[in-house]
Scaffold this active site. Structure first.
Site, PDB file in Angstrom:
ATOM      1  CD  GLU A  37      -2.430   1.865   0.385  1.00  0.00           C
ATOM      2  OE1 GLU A  37      -2.394   3.091   0.203  1.00  0.00           O
ATOM      3  OE2 GLU A  37      -3.096   1.072  -0.338  1.00  0.00           O
ATOM      4  CD  GLN A  38      -0.435   5.391  -3.783  1.00  0.00           C
ATOM      5  OE1 GLN A  38       0.515   5.686  -4.498  1.00  0.00           O
ATOM      6  NE2 GLN A  38      -1.682   5.679  -4.115  1.00  0.00           N
ATOM      7  NE  ARG A 112     -14.891   4.203  -0.308  1.00  0.00           N
ATOM      8  CZ  ARG A 112     -15.233   3.346  -1.273  1.00  0.00           C
ATOM      9  NH1 ARG A 112     -16.492   3.297  -1.701  1.00  0.00           N
ATOM     10  NH2 ARG A 112     -14.341   2.556  -1.814  1.00  0.00           N
ATOM     11  CE1 TYR A 218     -24.819   5.802   2.984  1.00  0.00           C
ATOM     12  CE2 TYR A 218     -25.934   6.282   0.913  1.00  0.00           C
ATOM     13  CZ  TYR A 218     -24.791   5.921   1.611  1.00  0.00           C
ATOM     14  OH  TYR A 218     -23.616   5.682   0.934  1.00  0.00           O
ATOM     15  CG  ASP A 296     -13.130   0.997  -8.136  1.00  0.00           C
ATOM     16  OD1 ASP A 296     -14.160   0.354  -8.413  1.00  0.00           O
ATOM     17  OD2 ASP A 296     -13.124   1.936  -7.324  1.00  0.00           O
TER      18      ASP A 296
END
Length: 397
Positions: A37-38, A112, A218, A296
């Protein structure tokens, strides 16, 4: 060649939801991996998301439901469509009880970052390498060589590109094609519950539809905040970065004349984020030798069906199944994974794309026909092909 007694050396590029999910399902399958992970810490930008039954059932199998339920909020109502000008209810569907009966799981909303933290608990901490920005990959017959920004390199038998919409791994293995300008941009903000209107705190996903625009909200974070995301014409705005911002005045100008409950939420949210939705056609292939893509990086999609994170989790579960079943033939396993996933994700890309046209109809006969259709529709049943999918039991090609 890998030492098959220990398993292949699997490198996952990207420590977002998809990359961590890949690590979690590989761990469940008895394989090991290194996640590069960067960023210097595991964080998620953005705001809220919907976690539908097709993702929830997989999270349950990772044994992370205690963490998940501590941060998620179950939706009692979903897809509450309202008219932009006065809030007239066009359609509303009960989820509580019905969703469980149809699909065995509920539908939830959460931040998220909370979903990322939940999935992370299923990944061994020593697998994660922070501050490791991958800058390129060289394919070889029996693996790949990864290059990093600090000049270091790493060998791997299998590479999984889970590095998002601007994927370095995808750029290295597919024909580079620039995204198309969609003409749509998104605004996002989070409104603290103590300044949000009571209306927005209900356990419902509310979508306001209007000419050229729609507005969604929401509750998230256990009801302590409201997630707001809205879509409007982009003009000449083309910045796809989730870290870019707009002004409250720009946000207000796009929704001037809308129901006061919408404009009150805009005011309460403070400085909004803003990003352009760029359009990418489905890939015809996302695996090459021992390198593949996930999430993605493989199939970026418009957020109008709220399936981006769910599809990354599904990818991870199917990929782990394929690799565990053919650990001695990684190339075949990756081809099988692609074949199992590519048609489903392409279909979701396409229906998500077409939804923007439906949501943004100008007032008139087509809009009236759409509203009549919404009143008689049952999205929970009609989208069974999405929510009933079980990545652990789907027949592999």
């Amino acid at each position: 060649m890998p030492d098959l007694a220990r398993g292949p050396r699997i490198a996952i590029i990207g420590g977002g939801i998809g990359g961590l999910a890949a690590g979690a399902f590989l761990h469940r399958a008895g394989l090991t991996a290194t996640i590069y992970e960067q960023a210097p810490a595991l964080t998620e930008v953005g705001a809220g998301l919907v976690v539908a039954p097709n993702a929830v059932r997989l999270l349950r199998r990772l044994d992370v439901m205690e963490q998940f339920l501590g941060r998620a909020l179950q939706l009692d109502w979903g897809w509450e469509f309202r008219r932009w000008a006065d809030g007239t209810v066009l359609s509303v569907e009960q989820l509580s009880g019905v969703c469980e009966e149809l699909y065995g799981e509920s539908t939830y909303v959460m931040h998220r970052a909370d979903l990322l933290d939940t999935v992370k608990t299923a990944v061994p901490g020593e697998w994660i390498r922070l501050g490791s920005r991958c800058t390129g990959v060289d394919a070889a017959p029996d693996g790949a060589l990864l290059h990093f920004a600090d000049g270091s390199r790493a060998e791997a038998d299998i590479v999984i590109g889970a590095d998002g919409v601007h994927s370095v791994i995808r750029s290295a293995m597919t024909e580079p094609t620039p995204p198309e300008y969609s003409g749509i941009c998104a605004f996002r903000t989070i409104v603290p519950a103590d300044v949000a209107p009571e209306f927005a705190l209900r356990p419902a996903q509310t979508l306001w539809l209007g000419p050229g625009r729609h507005f969604v909200h929401y509750p998230i974070a256990g009801g302590s905040a409201v997630n707001v995301v809205a879509f409007a014409p982009a003009g000449d705005y083309t910045d796809e970065s989730w870290s870019a911002t707009a002004t409250i005045e720009e946000f207000h100008s796009e929704f001037a004349g809308w129901d006061p409950r919408v404009t009150d939420l805009i005011t309460a949210g403070g400085v909004p984020g803003r990003w352009a939705l760029l359009d990418r056609a489905p890939l015809r292939q996302w695996t090459q030798g021992r390198i593949t893509l996930l999430g993605d990086a493989a199939h970026p999609m418009f957020p109008f069906f709220a399936q981006g994170a769910a599809q990354s989790i599904e990818d991870a579960a199917v990929l782990a199944r394929c690799l565990a079943a053919s650990v001695d033939d990684p190339e075949q396993a990756l081809k099988q994974y692609e074949a199992a996933r590519i048609h489903r994700t392409a279909r979701l890309q396409q229906v998500s794309h077409s939804r923007s046209d439906i949501n943004h109809l100008p007032d008139g006969p087509q809009q009236q026909a759409r509203d009549a259709t919404l009143a008689g529709s049952d999205p929970l049943v009609g989208n069974g092909w999405i929510y009933g999918y079980d990545a652990d039991s789907v027949v592999l090609p």
